[in-house]
Design a protein around this motif. Structure first.
Motif, short mmCIF file in Angstrom:
data_model
loop_
_atom_site.label_atom_id
_atom_site.label_comp_id
_atom_site.label_asym_id
_atom_site.label_seq_id
_atom_site.Cartn_x
_atom_site.Cartn_y
_atom_site.Cartn_z
N SER A 222 38.31 89.31 -12.41
CA SER A 222 38.83 90.17 -11.35
C SER A 222 38.55 89.58 -9.98
O SER A 222 38.40 90.30 -9.00
N ARG A 299 46.79 95.19 -11.76
CA ARG A 299 46.22 93.86 -11.56
C ARG A 299 47.28 92.88 -11.07
O ARG A 299 47.01 92.01 -10.22
N ALA A 392 43.20 99.34 -10.60
CA ALA A 392 42.48 98.08 -10.79
C ALA A 392 42.05 97.55 -9.44
O ALA A 392 42.70 97.82 -8.42
#
Length: 412
Positions: A222, A299, A392
């Motif tokens: 991430s 994402r 996200a």
């Protein structure tokens, strides 16, 4: 200069029962620097890992995958300076020779050793110098060697990265300590980063395998600095089982929840430290996307914004040219996105400014407010897609003049 990141205090790094670390100067690429780390694990330790998805993966990554499949890992060996990637069959031979040398030194099998390398790609590993320095690393093995190891795995990092936490499990104190390295060539599907987290909890192998994947997904997968996926990325999670509590075999109960949270927290803090130390970084940015149909969609949008050189350079200059954010959202690949419902805010939760709504600039937005927030060293871009309940977060940094200088001079 790293963004709000300082060298860890050695006193804050807690030994993990069943783990010893030692470092040495092997002269892998530069003289008079610690560039070799040896980690010894107690018998019965369990190890799991995730690695780069780059098809040109480095020789040590190939060997690690094979050795992990056999299980019963007793040692890790890490060198910096040369990545042993793009080195063909000889690179694999060199990685295997390294494992054999560690095995002879520690009295374990070569297949019980995991090798890791980081540094310049397309150069042969000076395996003779590495092996010659192994006895010095062995002589330095100790439980409180985390601080030295964090420094010995650095390449272009400006700050060592290490974190410890403790948590109660089954009435026993479990220690989790981790180190990481990385500053450039950082993108998900791992980055040019190495991460090693150890705990003295007792976990089944299946649960450890699941936890390392989840922790990687929420941390090292991430982040992005520059959108380049490296050849050597590796994240290893170790459970020595020496804390004294009963083994956790199922992902249920308060003990599991507490341990899971602590391990993920250590991984996230290491991953964020990599972004804070991004090559030439002056800003740390959280790209928060909410209101998506699923997490992967969120994402996708977050990474489109976080990867954009135009967005990153605007943040470096504190220039509220925020149409670049809208452009990145638009090319993220959501074909049925209704931009008239989308909203974008700039700023941290306690001070945010609505930038865009109804398909364009928010009526209340003033450029001086955007410039004021963009001048901060830490800030958030929040995007609401208004399509569902998923969310996200991706962490990234800006692009400065120094990023180009560092990478232009990397081999000198």
């Amino acid at each position: 200069m790293a963004v709000n990141l300082s060298t860890p205090n050695p006193a804050d790094l807690r030994p993990v029962t069943g783990v010893r670390l030692g470092v040495a100067e092997a002269g892998i690429r530069k003289a008079n620097r610690r560039d070799l780390t040896l980690i010894e694990l107690a018998p019965g330790s369990r190890v799991a890992g995730v690695f780069t998805r780059n098809r040109f993966c480095a020789a040590p990554v190939q060997v690690c995958r094979e050795h992990l499949a056999e299980g019963d890992i007793r040692a890790l060996v890490i060198n910096t300076g040369v990545a042993n990637a793009g080195t063909g069959e000889q690179g694999v031979v060199d990685a295997l020779q390294t494992c054999a040398a560690v095995g002879r030194l520690l009295g374990v099998g070569a297949q019980q050793v995991l090798p890791f390398s980081t540094g310049v790609i397309l150069e042969p590993l000076p395996v003779e110098r590495l092996i010659a320095a192994l006895p010095a690393a062995q002589a330095n093995l100790r439980g409180d060697g985390w601080f030295d190891a964090a420094h010995a795995i650095m390449t272009t990092d400006t700050v060592a990265k290490a974190v410890s936490r403790t948590v109660e499990v089954g009435g026993k104190t479990v220690t989790i300590t981790g180190i990481g390295k990385g500053a450039g060539m950082i993108k998900p599907n791992m980055a040019t980063m190495l991460g090693f987290v150890a705990c003295d909890a007792a976990l089944s192998q299946d649960l450890l395998n699941a936890l390392v994947r989840e922790a990687a997904d929420l941390s090292f997968n991430s982040i992005t600095v520059d959108g380049d996926t490296s050849t050597n990325d590796s994240f290893i999670l170790i459970a020595t089982g020496k804390a004294g509590h009963a083994e956790i075999a199922e992902p249920v109960g308060a003990d599991w929840a507490a341990l899971r949270e602590a391990v993920i927290d250590v991984a996230v803090r290491l991953a964020q430290a990599i972004v804070r130390d991004g090559e030439g970084a002056t800003k740390f940015m959280s790209i928060v996307v909410q209101g998506g149909t699923d997490r992967e969609e969120c994402r996708k949008v977050a990474y489109a914004v976080a990867h954009s050189p135009l967005v990153k350079t605007a943040f470096f200059a504190s220039d509220p040219n925020l149409g670049r954010i809208l452009a990145a959202i638009g090319y993220a690949g959501i074909d049925d996105l209704d931009v008239s419902r989308l909203k974008v805010w700039l700023g941290n939760p306690d001070e945010s400014v609505l930038v865009a709504e109804h398909g364009g600039r928010a009526a209340s937005y003033r450029e001086e407010a955007g410039a004021r927030i963009m001048a901060q060293s830490e800030l958030t871009v929040r995007i609401d897609l208004a399509r569902g309940q998923a969310a996200a977060t991706v962490w990234t940094c800006d692009f400065s003049y120094d990023y180009v200088k560092i990478n232009a001079d990397y081999r000198s």
